[in-house]
Scaffold this motif. Structure first.
Motif, short mmCIF file in Angstrom:
data_model
loop_
_atom_site.label_atom_id
_atom_site.label_comp_id
_atom_site.label_asym_id
_atom_site.label_seq_id
_atom_site.Cartn_x
_atom_site.Cartn_y
_atom_site.Cartn_z
N VAL A 36 3.85 5.89 -5.58
CA VAL A 36 3.65 6.12 -7.02
C VAL A 36 2.83 7.40 -7.22
N ASN A 37 1.77 7.57 -6.41
CA ASN A 37 0.98 8.81 -6.50
C ASN A 37 1.85 10.04 -6.25
N ASN A 81 0.82 -1.20 0.00
CA ASN A 81 0.00 0.00 0.00
C ASN A 81 0.86 1.26 0.00
N GLN A 106 5.69 -2.03 -10.82
CA GLN A 106 4.51 -2.40 -11.61
C GLN A 106 3.68 -1.19 -12.03
N ARG A 107 3.67 -0.14 -11.20
CA ARG A 107 2.69 0.92 -11.37
C ARG A 107 3.24 2.23 -11.92
N ILE A 154 2.00 1.97 -3.48
CA ILE A 154 0.97 2.62 -4.30
C ILE A 154 0.93 4.12 -4.00
N MET A 211 4.91 5.23 -14.07
CA MET A 211 5.00 5.48 -15.51
C MET A 211 6.44 5.25 -15.99
N ASN A 212 6.56 4.87 -17.26
CA ASN A 212 7.87 4.48 -17.80
C ASN A 212 8.97 5.50 -17.57
N GLN A 262 9.46 7.37 -15.25
CA GLN A 262 9.87 7.50 -13.85
C GLN A 262 10.50 6.21 -13.31
#
Lengths: 327, 327
Positions: free
Chosen positions: A253-254, A247, A287-288, A250, A290-291, A293
């Motif tokens: 990533v945000n 979590n 996994q999450r 995730i 963007m390329n 980054q």
């Protein structure tokens, strides 16, 4: 004589006071329990006495030019008022700055503690390498606090409430958070969230050495005990820590997508468990994200955590002084 | 003679070129289809011809001091290279700035189109009221683009990739997004997301006038048609738009908690449906936002949308010129 600031790190549990110079050296340090349950009048009275005492005891030795306080949020820097701070129950709408200024005849700065921490980390810690201009700081403890440096400047927002990454929803159908929102990072990765999650699982009959560690008093299980159990090979504890790591990944990533920082620094009691979380954090990010980054943002644990808020709070004072000289 | 900039808004569908002065007046304007499917060489060749043509046709009348281009992201402003832009297939790792600079002998600035839009809105639109220092801009169209002004400065991030609010996860178990992430705002509230959602529902037998509107060719349903059906009282269409509104509300809460802005401005094709979304947006915000942020952030639709990216791109040039003079 070197200039010094009396710096205060006011937490829900402890209040620390230090005398800090502009090189980030903490010369003297004292602390006391916050004892927030005794009421805000009691806390403020003891806080003022502690500051006055510190001032008296060092004024011969050091030139003291001001007082900086790092306080828990939400705190409105413009009005000097708290808004329902979860770690200081009963402080809602409390005009804190007015009271402090009334009792102490010295220039005073007050700053959100997570902002103090990110400044401390930026100036004296992981950001001290001058090339870094974009740094995010997350304190993982009872709750999840946060601060951000954007292009060398502290992110405050229009009323000083930014950033609250801990209250960013990553699971709109997730558990209710203390803030009233749903599926916030804090409700999924904080110490409180971890203990709540494992208490539920053990209550449902899942096997764990935590059962013995807490003498079957499930409600006494806290995040430190979960970390200890996981380090001792307890599978349930480890799975819960890994879930929190996913979590957190995730949420990171945000943050990466929103801010494009160079580095994210972790502090707080839970950062000791970060080693165990790291595989699931990294797998989620890879996994999450963007390329553009991928593998770009450094994740590190704070090395100056004990003093980071004291240092950051004092830096605000020295900075203001420098700017006054320039104008 | 007033100074002017040739400003380009390069989209996946259309390329618009305008001649703009420092008061935000667009003096001449032309456009052409991007026709991205013909390949990047063709696009660049026609783009350069269009710019040269514009330059020639107005050089007698206006003093042209430079060229500003707003391009779709992800575009790395430092290296001048695209990273897999979803609206320009085949442009991954394309050294765009080098090629443009080789062909045009004029000072050139290139900026991400969402950043151009937020600048345009900040300087000439909803932010032109000088009291505003913190503004977030969201384009709701095929995708969800975003830009932010923080304390009067454009948020770029360490490599110019910030912000990507469209790729902020709000539902970690939600639908897969074009970016590869899961449960992104874009996967839940964009035109693409809305059409995909309603196509699925109609495919499963839900009744809607859209069935007739598309002559039973479900795959041709797009977000504009959904909006039209909803305006005509179609319950399925309205429910899907409301659902998108709820999800947008959750995303806005994340933005408010992270940035504490004064205002959030909406542009893009979907902003026409914003009126229908607003009740569910506002209900979600009021349920989820922290107390200190209740009813604080203004939500408005852009009034200068048609030219916003052209204006923003030109402003970068005028700004740079001003700074050069100051130094």
């Amino acid at each position: 004589m070197n200039k010094h600031v009396i710096s205060v790190d006011m937490g829900g549990t402890n209040i620390r006071v230090g005398v800090v110079n502009q090189y980030g050296e903490v010369k003297k340090k004292r602390s006391m329990l916050t004892n927030a349950h005794l009421g805000k009048e009691s806390v403020v009275e003891r806080l003022i006495a502690l500051i006055q005492d510190m001032h008296k005891s060092c004024i011969q030795e050091y030139e003291i030019i001001g007082l900086s306080l790092a306080v828990p949020g939400p705190y409105d820097v413009n009005s000097g008022v708290f808004y329902n701070p979860p770690n200081l129950p009963g402080w809602d709408r409390f005009h804190f700055r007015d009271i402090i200024e009334k009792h102490l005849n010295i220039p005073i700065y007050i700053i959100n503690d997570a902002n103090a921490a990110v400044l401390g980390e930026y100036i004296y810690g992981a950001g001290a390498d001058n090339k870094i201009r974009h740094l995010v700081y997350l304190t993982l403890g009872t709750g999840v606090g946060s601060g951000a440096i954007i292009n060398g400047e502290l992110l405050l927002g229009s009323r000083g409430f930014a950033p609250e990454f801990g209250h960013m929803t990553i699971d709109k159908n997730g558990p209710v958070c203390n803030c009233g929102n749903v599926g916030c990072l804090e409700a999924l990765v904080s110490g409180t969230a971890i203990s709540k999650l494992i208490r539920g699982k053990i209550g449902n009959g899942d096997a764990s050495i935590l059962n013995d560690m807490c003498n079957r008093k499930i409600n006494q299980i806290n995040a430190e005990m979960v970390a200890e159990a996981a380090e001792n090979g307890d599978r349930l504890a480890l799975s819960v820590i890994k879930e929190a790591g996913s979590n957190l990944g995730i949420g990171l990533v945000n943050i990466i997508h929103s801010f494009d920082p160079e580095i994210i620094v972790f502090g707080g009691g839970l950062s000791a468990s970060l080693g165990m979380m790291m595989p699931s954090i990294k797998s989620e990010i890879s996994q999450r994200v963007m390329n553009n980054q991928k593998d770009k943002v450094k994740l590190v644990v704070s090395k100056i955590e004990e003093n980071v808020a004291l240092l950051g709070a004092s830096s605000v004072f020295f900075d203001a002084m420098k700017n006054e000289k320039q104008n």
